[in-house]
Design an enzyme around this catalytic site. Structure first.
Site, PDB file in Angstrom:
ATOM      1  CE  LYS A 272      -2.272  -1.087   3.811  1.00 43.09           C
ATOM      2  NZ  LYS A 272      -1.725  -2.400   4.241  1.00 43.09           N
TER       3      LYS A 272
ATOM      4  NE  ARG B 228      -4.339  -1.652  10.036  1.00 49.04           N
ATOM      5  CZ  ARG B 228      -3.304  -1.137   9.378  1.00 49.04           C
ATOM      6  NH1 ARG B 228      -3.349   0.092   8.918  1.00 49.04           N
ATOM      7  NH2 ARG B 228      -2.221  -1.854   9.167  1.00 49.04           N
TER       8      ARG B 228
ATOM      9  NE  ARG C  37       6.387  -0.585  10.122  1.00 50.91           N
ATOM     10  CZ  ARG C  37       5.268  -0.664   9.429  1.00 50.91           C
ATOM     11  NH1 ARG C  37       5.182  -0.061   8.250  1.00 50.91           N
ATOM     12  NH2 ARG C  37       4.239  -1.322   9.899  1.00 50.91           N
TER      13      ARG C  37
ATOM     14  NE  ARG D 113       2.384  -5.255  11.346  1.00 47.92           N
ATOM     15  CZ  ARG D 113       3.535  -5.217  10.670  1.00 47.92           C
ATOM     16  NH1 ARG D 113       4.605  -5.859  11.130  1.00 47.92           N
ATOM     17  NH2 ARG D 113       3.620  -4.539   9.554  1.00 47.92           N
TER      18      ARG D 113
ATOM     19  NE  ARG E  18       7.451  -3.075   6.001  1.00 46.76           N
ATOM     20  CZ  ARG E  18       6.141  -2.811   5.999  1.00 46.76           C
ATOM     21  NH1 ARG E  18       5.558  -2.369   4.903  1.00 46.76           N
ATOM     22  NH2 ARG E  18       5.421  -2.980   7.081  1.00 46.76           N
TER      23      ARG E  18
END
Ligand code: ADP
Length: 196
Positions: free
Chosen positions: A14, A89, A134, A146, A128
């Site tokens: 996204k 969400r 993160r 998640r 990532r």
């Protein structure tokens, strides 16, 4: 106005696609995740609260998230439109967004959903983690949480958007450029309708 929701699980792409879409369509990009992260960086009260949920892979509570999103939209009274990335969400967030836009005489134009299977998501997020810095990418248990939260709390929105006739699924696996072109094709169709 062109109001797009970029929808999909964590790691679907996204953020990557939003960057390209804002350049092409001159829309305002609102990523709730990015806004929370900049608050964490800035050491704000909101950042401290958001971090306590994000680090565990949980959603930040709806009331806080909805208020934040509305105040961000209100900062851009002259926008040509918005890309909502990572919001809504939950069903409560989607209903709040619909009501908030309706008060302004606006609505969501289309929901663009990047569809990527779970194994691929886990791989992408793990990869990532090497560069994102993160904490929520660095721990496989948080990644799984998640994905589970997405399935339980966010995926029901597919039904909500489909009932509104606004849901468009796009294959999120392949070259970034190919996926971008598929998104643009869907957007241009909606744009034509909005312009008429
Ligand atoms: P990703 O989709 O890759 O997980 P995001 O940056 O969109 O990344 O979100 C990171 C985290 O921020 C989420 O796991 C959640 O804790 C919080 N968050 C972002 N958007 C929302 C939202 N709309 N509602 C609740 N929490 C959110």
């Amino acid at each position: 106005m062109l109001n797009l929701i970029l929808f999909g699980p964590p790691g679907a792409g996204k953020g990557t696609q939003s960057e390209k879409l804002i350049a092409k369509y001159q829309l305002v990009h609102l990523s709730t995740g990015d806004i929370f992260r900049s608050n964490i960086k800035g050491g704000t009260e909101l950042g401290t609260l958001a971090k306590s949920y994000m680090d565990k892979g949980q959603l930040v509570p709806d009331d806080v998230t909805i208020r934040l999103l509305e105040s961000e939209v209100n900062k851009h009274p002259n926008a040509k439109g918005f890309i909502f990335d990572g919001f809504p969400r939950t069903i409560a967030q989607a209903e709040a967004l619909d009501a908030f836009l309706a008060k302004k005489g606006q609505s969501i134009s289309v929901i663009l959903s990047l569809e990527v299977e779970e194994d691929e998501l886990r791989q992408r997020l793990t990869e990532r983690a090497k560069s994102s810095g993160r904490p929520d990418d660095a721990d496989p248990a948080v990644i799984q949480k998640r994905i589970d939260v997405y399935k339980n709390e966010t995926l029901p929105l597919k039904q909500h958007f489909t009932a509104q006739g606004k849901y468009q699924g796009i294959n999120g696996i392949g070259e970034i450029e190919t996926i971008f072109n598929a998104l643009c094709e869907k957007i241009d169709k909606v744009k034509n309708v909005v312009a008429k």
